[in-house]
Scaffold this active site. Sequence first.
Site, PDB file in Angstrom:
ATOM      1  N   SER A 146       0.602  -1.210   0.003  1.00  0.00           N
ATOM      2  CA  SER A 146       0.424  -0.237   0.288  1.00  0.00           C
ATOM      3  C   SER A 146       1.029   1.132  -0.464  1.00  0.00           C
ATOM      4  CB  SER A 146      -1.279   0.068   1.148  1.00  0.00           C
ATOM      5  OG  SER A 146      -0.281   0.364   2.418  1.00  0.00           O
ATOM      6  N   HIS A 149      -3.385  -6.008   2.920  1.00  0.00           N
ATOM      7  CA  HIS A 149      -2.811  -7.209   3.718  1.00  0.00           C
ATOM      8  C   HIS A 149      -3.088  -8.661   3.445  1.00  0.00           C
ATOM      9  CE1 HIS A 149      -0.062  -3.130   4.736  1.00  0.00           C
ATOM     10  NE2 HIS A 149       0.373  -3.791   3.116  1.00  0.00           N
ATOM     11  N   GLU A 158      -4.284  -2.474   8.845  1.00  0.00           N
ATOM     12  CA  GLU A 158      -3.856  -2.894  10.624  1.00  0.00           C
ATOM     13  C   GLU A 158      -4.497  -2.414  11.534  1.00  0.00           C
ATOM     14  OE1 GLU A 158       0.270  -1.577   9.757  1.00  0.00           O
ATOM     15  OE2 GLU A 158       0.024  -1.510   7.779  1.00  0.00           O
ATOM     16  N   GLU A 178       1.854  -9.848   6.862  1.00  0.00           N
ATOM     17  CA  GLU A 178       2.338  -9.032   8.440  1.00  0.00           C
ATOM     18  C   GLU A 178       2.221 -10.060   9.920  1.00  0.00           C
ATOM     19  OE1 GLU A 178       1.785  -4.678   8.438  1.00  0.00           O
ATOM     20  OE2 GLU A 178       2.974  -4.623   7.000  1.00  0.00           O
ATOM     21  N   ASP A 217      -3.751   1.869  11.762  1.00  0.00           N
ATOM     22  CA  ASP A 217      -3.314   2.443  10.883  1.00  0.00           C
ATOM     23  C   ASP A 217      -4.810   1.976   9.475  1.00  0.00           C
ATOM     24  OD1 ASP A 217      -2.314   2.790   7.957  1.00  0.00           O
ATOM     25  OD2 ASP A 217      -0.448   1.425   8.008  1.00  0.00           O
ATOM     26  N   GLU A 229      -2.764   5.977  12.111  1.00  0.00           N
ATOM     27  CA  GLU A 229      -2.222   6.144  10.279  1.00  0.00           C
ATOM     28  C   GLU A 229      -3.382   6.645   9.493  1.00  0.00           C
ATOM     29  OE1 GLU A 229       1.340   3.535  10.702  1.00  0.00           O
ATOM     30  OE2 GLU A 229       1.023   3.687   8.968  1.00  0.00           O
ATOM     31  N   ASP A 268       1.663   8.414   7.081  1.00  0.00           N
ATOM     32  CA  ASP A 268       2.773   7.224   6.004  1.00  0.00           C
ATOM     33  C   ASP A 268       2.469   8.043   4.621  1.00  0.00           C
ATOM     34  OD1 ASP A 268       3.501   5.195   4.874  1.00  0.00           O
ATOM     35  OD2 ASP A 268       2.374   4.047   5.352  1.00  0.00           O
ATOM     36  N   LYS A 324       9.779   4.912   6.727  1.00  0.00           N
ATOM     37  CA  LYS A 324      10.424   3.938   6.436  1.00  0.00           C
ATOM     38  C   LYS A 324      11.853   4.653   5.665  1.00  0.00           C
ATOM     39  CE  LYS A 324       5.229   2.466   5.494  1.00  0.00           C
ATOM     40  NZ  LYS A 324       4.242   1.744   4.547  1.00  0.00           N
ATOM     41  N   HIS A 360       8.488  -0.960   9.144  1.00  0.00           N
ATOM     42  CA  HIS A 360       9.177  -2.114   8.398  1.00  0.00           C
ATOM     43  C   HIS A 360       8.360  -1.843   7.035  1.00  0.00           C
ATOM     44  CE1 HIS A 360       5.251  -4.797   9.411  1.00  0.00           C
ATOM     45  NE2 HIS A 360       5.255  -3.161  10.179  1.00  0.00           N
ATOM     46  N   LYS A 393       7.017  -0.219  14.378  1.00  0.00           N
ATOM     47  CA  LYS A 393       6.188  -1.158  13.827  1.00  0.00           C
ATOM     48  C   LYS A 393       6.042  -1.470  12.902  1.00  0.00           C
ATOM     49  CE  LYS A 393       3.189   1.094  10.076  1.00  0.00           C
ATOM     50  NZ  LYS A 393       1.733   0.705   9.959  1.00  0.00           N
TER      51      LYS A 393
HETATM   52  P1  PGA Z   1       3.226  -1.595   2.904  1.00  0.00           P
HETATM   53  O1  PGA Z   1       2.163  -0.737   4.397  1.00  0.00           O
HETATM   54  O2  PGA Z   1       4.410  -1.956   3.521  1.00  0.00           O
HETATM   55  O3  PGA Z   1       2.405  -2.694   1.893  1.00  0.00           O
HETATM   56  O4  PGA Z   1       2.743  -0.093   2.003  1.00  0.00           O
HETATM   57  C1  PGA Z   1       2.709  -0.877   5.052  1.00  0.00           C
HETATM   58  C2  PGA Z   1       1.330   1.090   5.308  1.00  0.00           C
HETATM   59  O5  PGA Z   1       1.224   0.970   5.385  1.00  0.00           O
HETATM   60  O6  PGA Z   1       2.004   1.350   7.114  1.00  0.00           O
HETATM   61 ZN    ZN Z   2       0.376   2.657   7.004  1.00  0.00          ZN
END
Ligand code: PGA
Ligand code: ZN
Length: 425
Positions: A43, A157, A166, A207, A245, A286, A313, A338, A366, A389
């Site tokens: 995502s 996911h 999440e 995840e 999230d 988030e 994010d 990230k 991650h 996270k």
């Molecule tokens: P992604 O999702 O690593 O699949 O982009 C993680 C997030 O949205 O925090």
């Molecule tokens: Zn996110």
Amino acid sequence: MTIQIRTTNALEILDSRGRPTLSVSLTLTDGLTCTAGVPAGASTGSGEAVEVRDGDLRRYGGRGVRSAVANVTGPIRAALAGRTFGDLAELDETLRSLDGTPDKARLGANAIVGVSMAAARAFAAAADQPLWRYLTPPGVAPALPVPHFNVVNGGVHAPNPLDFQEFMLAPVGAPDMAEAVRAGAEVYAVLRARLAAAGHATGLGDEGGFAPDLTRPEEVLDALVDAIVAAGYQPGPEGVAIALDPAASQFHRDGAYHVAGRAMSSAELVDHYAELIDRYPIRSLEDGLAEDDWDGWDRLTERLGDRVQIVGDDIFVTDPEIIADAARRGVGNAALVKVNQIGTVTETLEAFRVCRETGYAAMVSHRSGETLDTFIADLAVGSGCGQLKSGAPARGERVAKYNRLLEIAEQAPDLPYARISRSRT
Ligand code: PGA
Ligand code: ZN
């Protein structure tokens, strides 16, 4: 401390979802080799640094990374081999100017970030420091981060009907790292048993969280609170809090947010979050709204920013300039960090600096596609940001990071377990 590079290498390997990614290595003239595994998202924010993938549909559905590998063994090797670098910023700047694009699309953020992470390890080794110590800027106090365990997966996911991506457990009240990990794993185990007893499948999402056939966020939140209590912990700031999230860019279509069969406006979704925050011990939200809904983000921050952490994010994509802009405007109050979203370790450290200077919180993250690389555990400690996270307390690529935190805690007993300021009280 300088390093002299002999060569760079890369290999196409698999990530935790069975998709190709890179393992990158950097060899110094003194013989030391440092490697890095490159993470990849699903995502992704539209403003993220760009991965180079082959597009050859005969291999991995076009997702192969042989071209990115060739960039590490071709132009990047040619630019770095034989050169001496005084610090990581200088090396990362060399990579950026060699690429020459604003989004790293020519050589690939996947190729560049792998070299940058391996180089950070080389500088740490040259300084005879653990990676987390090397990544600690002057004047910053390193700390063991509160782990945010993603125990229920939805969105892109998992194949279940849950729209929110999440649902995380944050043992903010734990006395130390080991107890925090224990709390996450114990609640996860109880949650599995309770989901099974209620007749739900306990298969895992990308995840490592469960992916039950639940539709409404409230059903998941009820299950989490029940599991926290049944495992013997207190839900909330003194024990185990909850973080969400939703990854709202993924369910924002045709001008509406689609959650559990309802089409909501941005303002209605903010009302919905307010209700959830009233009812459940949520400390962090988030990507509650889509990446291009800045007016909505204004409203969200205004309405809920003094009650919970509002993390960007997709909307901030670890970009120091975007975070600085957001801070000027008062959008959100925290940034997700990230490394592959911005593409070099130096720019990642810059993002943390902007957060510190603007009073924004930061959470290291991650990606849904991971390797056994534990770089982000050291990054979370070194930055002192207090939050990481890394998925569920299950699956090797997820627990590798938490296990690295346990190792750091054991090796550096004076490091404090983070006390997060913006907890719900
Ligand atoms: P992604 O999702 O690593 O699949 O982009 C993680 C997030 O949205 O925090
Ligand atoms: Zn996110």
